[in-house]
Write a protein that holds these residues in place. Structure first.
Motif, PDB file in Angstrom:
ATOM      1  N   LEU A 292      18.225 -33.650  84.837  1.00  0.00           N
ATOM      2  CA  LEU A 292      19.183 -34.011  83.785  1.00  0.00           C
ATOM      3  C   LEU A 292      19.401 -32.880  82.787  1.00  0.00           C
ATOM      4  N   THR A 293      18.341 -32.156  82.474  1.00  0.00           N
ATOM      5  CA  THR A 293      18.435 -31.157  81.405  1.00  0.00           C
ATOM      6  C   THR A 293      18.698 -29.734  81.894  1.00  0.00           C
ATOM      7  N   THR A 294      18.611 -29.504  83.193  1.00  0.00           N
ATOM      8  CA  THR A 294      18.796 -28.129  83.690  1.00  0.00           C
ATOM      9  C   THR A 294      19.898 -28.009  84.724  1.00  0.00           C
ATOM     10  N   THR A 295      20.509 -29.134  85.126  1.00  0.00           N
ATOM     11  CA  THR A 295      21.580 -29.077  86.116  1.00  0.00           C
ATOM     12  C   THR A 295      22.759 -29.952  85.673  1.00  0.00           C
ATOM     13  N   ASP A 296      23.855 -29.815  86.413  1.00  0.00           N
ATOM     14  CA  ASP A 296      25.030 -30.656  86.185  1.00  0.00           C
ATOM     15  C   ASP A 296      25.242 -31.624  87.343  1.00  0.00           C
ATOM     16  N   MET A 297      24.185 -31.916  88.068  1.00  0.00           N
ATOM     17  CA  MET A 297      24.297 -32.822  89.211  1.00  0.00           C
ATOM     18  C   MET A 297      24.818 -34.192  88.771  1.00  0.00           C
ATOM     19  N   PRO A 298      25.617 -34.835  89.613  1.00  0.00           N
ATOM     20  CA  PRO A 298      26.037 -36.211  89.327  1.00  0.00           C
ATOM     21  C   PRO A 298      24.823 -37.132  89.267  1.00  0.00           C
ATOM     22  N   MET A 299      24.939 -38.196  88.483  1.00  0.00           N
ATOM     23  CA  MET A 299      23.832 -39.130  88.322  1.00  0.00           C
ATOM     24  C   MET A 299      23.414 -39.746  89.654  1.00  0.00           C
ATOM     25  N   SER A 300      24.387 -40.037  90.496  1.00  0.00           N
ATOM     26  CA  SER A 300      24.072 -40.651  91.792  1.00  0.00           C
ATOM     27  C   SER A 300      23.236 -39.708  92.656  1.00  0.00           C
ATOM     28  N   GLN A 301      23.505 -38.400  92.561  1.00  0.00           N
ATOM     29  CA  GLN A 301      22.742 -37.426  93.335  1.00  0.00           C
ATOM     30  C   GLN A 301      21.317 -37.311  92.808  1.00  0.00           C
ATOM     31  N   ILE A 302      21.160 -37.326  91.506  1.00  0.00           N
ATOM     32  CA  ILE A 302      19.814 -37.275  90.922  1.00  0.00           C
ATOM     33  C   ILE A 302      19.020 -38.506  91.338  1.00  0.00           C
ATOM     34  N   ALA A 303      19.668 -39.661  91.303  1.00  0.00           N
ATOM     35  CA  ALA A 303      18.995 -40.898  91.716  1.00  0.00           C
ATOM     36  C   ALA A 303      18.474 -40.759  93.139  1.00  0.00           C
ATOM     37  N   SER A 304      19.312 -40.214  94.012  1.00  0.00           N
ATOM     38  CA  SER A 304      18.911 -40.040  95.408  1.00  0.00           C
ATOM     39  C   SER A 304      17.756 -39.050  95.538  1.00  0.00           C
ATOM     40  N   LEU A 305      17.804 -37.958  94.770  1.00  0.00           N
ATOM     41  CA  LEU A 305      16.768 -36.932  94.854  1.00  0.00           C
ATOM     42  C   LEU A 305      15.395 -37.430  94.403  1.00  0.00           C
ATOM     43  N   ILE A 306      15.378 -38.427  93.532  1.00  0.00           N
ATOM     44  CA  ILE A 306      14.073 -38.940  93.094  1.00  0.00           C
ATOM     45  C   ILE A 306      13.710 -40.234  93.842  1.00  0.00           C
ATOM     46  N   GLY A 307      14.440 -40.505  94.917  1.00  0.00           N
ATOM     47  CA  GLY A 307      14.068 -41.604  95.786  1.00  0.00           C
ATOM     48  C   GLY A 307      14.525 -42.978  95.350  1.00  0.00           C
ATOM     49  N   LEU A 308      15.609 -43.037  94.566  1.00  0.00           N
ATOM     50  CA  LEU A 308      16.160 -44.324  94.139  1.00  0.00           C
ATOM     51  C   LEU A 308      17.470 -44.560  94.864  1.00  0.00           C
ATOM     52  N   SER A 309      17.676 -45.772  95.343  1.00  0.00           N
ATOM     53  CA  SER A 309      18.830 -46.046  96.190  1.00  0.00           C
ATOM     54  C   SER A 309      20.123 -46.238  95.401  1.00  0.00           C
ATOM     55  N   GLU A 310      20.027 -46.625  94.119  1.00  0.00           N
ATOM     56  CA  GLU A 310      21.224 -46.909  93.343  1.00  0.00           C
ATOM     57  C   GLU A 310      21.171 -46.249  91.969  1.00  0.00           C
ATOM     58  N   GLN A 311      22.354 -45.873  91.470  1.00  0.00           N
ATOM     59  CA  GLN A 311      22.430 -45.254  90.153  1.00  0.00           C
ATOM     60  C   GLN A 311      22.017 -46.232  89.062  1.00  0.00           C
ATOM     61  N   SER A 312      22.311 -47.523  89.268  1.00  0.00           N
ATOM     62  CA  SER A 312      21.936 -48.522  88.269  1.00  0.00           C
ATOM     63  C   SER A 312      20.416 -48.606  88.115  1.00  0.00           C
ATOM     64  N   THR A 313      19.707 -48.443  89.225  1.00  0.00           N
ATOM     65  CA  THR A 313      18.236 -48.437  89.170  1.00  0.00           C
ATOM     66  C   THR A 313      17.752 -47.231  88.373  1.00  0.00           C
ATOM     67  N   PHE A 314      18.414 -46.100  88.578  1.00  0.00           N
ATOM     68  CA  PHE A 314      18.080 -44.879  87.846  1.00  0.00           C
ATOM     69  C   PHE A 314      18.270 -45.093  86.337  1.00  0.00           C
ATOM     70  N   THR A 315      19.367 -45.750  85.971  1.00  0.00           N
ATOM     71  CA  THR A 315      19.639 -46.017  84.553  1.00  0.00           C
ATOM     72  C   THR A 315      18.556 -46.901  83.942  1.00  0.00           C
ATOM     73  N   ARG A 316      18.147 -47.933  84.681  1.00  0.00           N
ATOM     74  CA  ARG A 316      17.070 -48.817  84.178  1.00  0.00           C
ATOM     75  C   ARG A 316      15.769 -48.032  84.001  1.00  0.00           C
ATOM     76  N   CYS A 317      15.511 -47.105  84.916  1.00  0.00           N
ATOM     77  CA  CYS A 317      14.286 -46.298  84.807  1.00  0.00           C
ATOM     78  C   CYS A 317      14.312 -45.410  83.564  1.00  0.00           C
ATOM     79  N   THR A 318      15.449 -44.782  83.301  1.00  0.00           N
ATOM     80  CA  THR A 318      15.508 -43.907  82.119  1.00  0.00           C
ATOM     81  C   THR A 318      15.381 -44.714  80.825  1.00  0.00           C
ATOM     82  N   GLN A 319      15.900 -45.934  80.842  1.00  0.00           N
ATOM     83  CA  GLN A 319      15.728 -46.806  79.672  1.00  0.00           C
ATOM     84  C   GLN A 319      14.256 -47.108  79.462  1.00  0.00           C
ATOM     85  N   ARG A 320      13.542 -47.322  80.553  1.00  0.00           N
ATOM     86  CA  ARG A 320      12.103 -47.629  80.447  1.00  0.00           C
ATOM     87  C   ARG A 320      11.318 -46.390  80.048  1.00  0.00           C
ATOM     88  N   TRP A 321      11.676 -45.233  80.607  1.00  0.00           N
ATOM     89  CA  TRP A 321      10.935 -44.007  80.319  1.00  0.00           C
ATOM     90  C   TRP A 321      11.165 -43.503  78.892  1.00  0.00           C
TER      91      TRP A 321
END
Length: 338
Positions: A292-321
């Motif tokens: 997030l802080t060093t690239t301009d990758m789309p959110m969906s691509q970042i979600a995939s790279l960290i092993g999450l199947s959906e962008q919405s799951t990624f958003t919930r994780c960042t809210q928790r973190w």
């Protein structure tokens, strides 16, 4: 003191019992913990392992004990190295990764590909044994050389063209016993323990390998080669980091890399006060912030790279973190850049 993983004793208990002996008695006499007879990941003195093999062979009147044990062992005893070997593209790659990382299994052992000692250009020598400065144990060398031979058979073919077997001693067991196992002439009192094989074998493609698994296993071995650590946590963390973005970061996959049962892995992590889920979550969090802080990758691509199947799951994780959305974390990181 040099050490070896207790996996090197696989088959010892069963072979000794078959011969009417007491494996635990021999282990105690040589200063080996009895638990090492049934575990793979204990680090035990390699001299004690060599001694228990010699003692059992002598007491049981079984000079081919090492050869018998080798028949009960398989590649899995090498832990993560086994995964790299099974998925190597050629036999030369097998030897290369073995020579580089065999010390993770046994500090004093080596496996080297070198020119034929007799000058035959169609033959290469696969030299196995202890490193200079260590005594050559007969039973241990028999076991290791037979293990290497049987591994090549499984990877290539039962009849892979073995030209001869060179032994650096004169064994008490009949030479015929060796020749029946190896299927080739055996020469004794030679300078080193060697399997002489066709030079063409080195570049022969191995079937059934997975290039991605080979790469992951090699990366994991490289991560671990900085030094042995009794803790399983750094090993699990390294495996998870290698898997993120390349393969599903599941406990079964990590357990396979570590050649452990998933439940065993969970138990060991619990003893150290953590869990696989915690390690995975931390790895995802750290990777997410980096992306997030060093690239301009789309959110969906970042979600995939960290092993999450959906962008919405990624958003919930960042809210928790961080109690913030991915966009807010990115904006914050962007503002903080020079």
């Amino acid at each position: 003191m040099s050490v070896i993983r207790s996996a090197g004793l696989r088959g010892f208990r069963a072979t000794v019992a078959e011969l009417g002996g007491d494996a635990e008695q021999f282990a105690t006499a040589c200063g080996l913990p009895i638990a090492a007879l049934d575990a793979d990941d204990m680090l035990v003195p390699d001299q004690a392992v060599a001694a228990v093999l010699e003692l059992a062979a002598h007491r049981l009147g079984c000079p081919d004990l090492g050869l018998r044990i080798a028949r009960r062992q398989d590649l899995d005893m090498l832990g993560p190295l086994a995964l790299a070997i099974r998925n190597s593209p050629t036999l030369a790659d097998v030897v290369e990764c073995s020579s580089r990382y065999l010390f993770l299994h046994a500090r004093s052992l080596s496996l080297i590909l070198e020119p034929d000692p007799y000058g035959d250009r169609g033959v290469i020598a696969l030299r196995y044994g202890v490193q200079p400065g260590y005594p050559t144990p007969i039973q241990g060398t028999d076991l290791g050389l037979a293990f290497v031979h049987r591994t090549i058979q499984r990877l290539v073919d039962d009849r892979y063209g073995l030209r001869s077997v060179e032994l650096p001693y004169r064994p008490e067991a009949p030479i015929q016993t060796y020749e029946e196992l190896f299927g080739a002439p055996v020469r004794v009192d030679r300078p080193a323990a060697i399997l002489r094989v066709p030079s063409s074998l080195a570049t022969r493609a191995l079937s059934g390998g997975d290039e991605n698994l080979h790469r992951l296993a090699m990366a994991f071995l490289a991560e671990q080669s900085g030094g042995a650590n009794a803790s399983i946590v750094p090993q699990v963390r390294a495996a998870v980091q290698q898997l993120l973005g390349t393969a599903p970061p599941e406990i079964g996959t990590v357990a396979r890399l570590l050649t452990a049962h998933p439940r065993t892995l969970q138990r060991r992590l619990a003893i150290e006060g953590t869990s696989f889920a915690t390690i995975l979550d931390t790895a995802r969090r750290d990777a997410a912030r980096r992306y997030l802080t060093t690239t301009d990758m789309p959110m969906s691509q970042i979600a995939s790279l960290i092993g999450l199947s959906e962008q919405s799951t990624f958003t919930r994780c960042t809210q928790r973190w961080w109690a913030a959305t991915p966009t807010a974390i990115r904006r914050e990181g962007t503002h903080g850049r020079p």
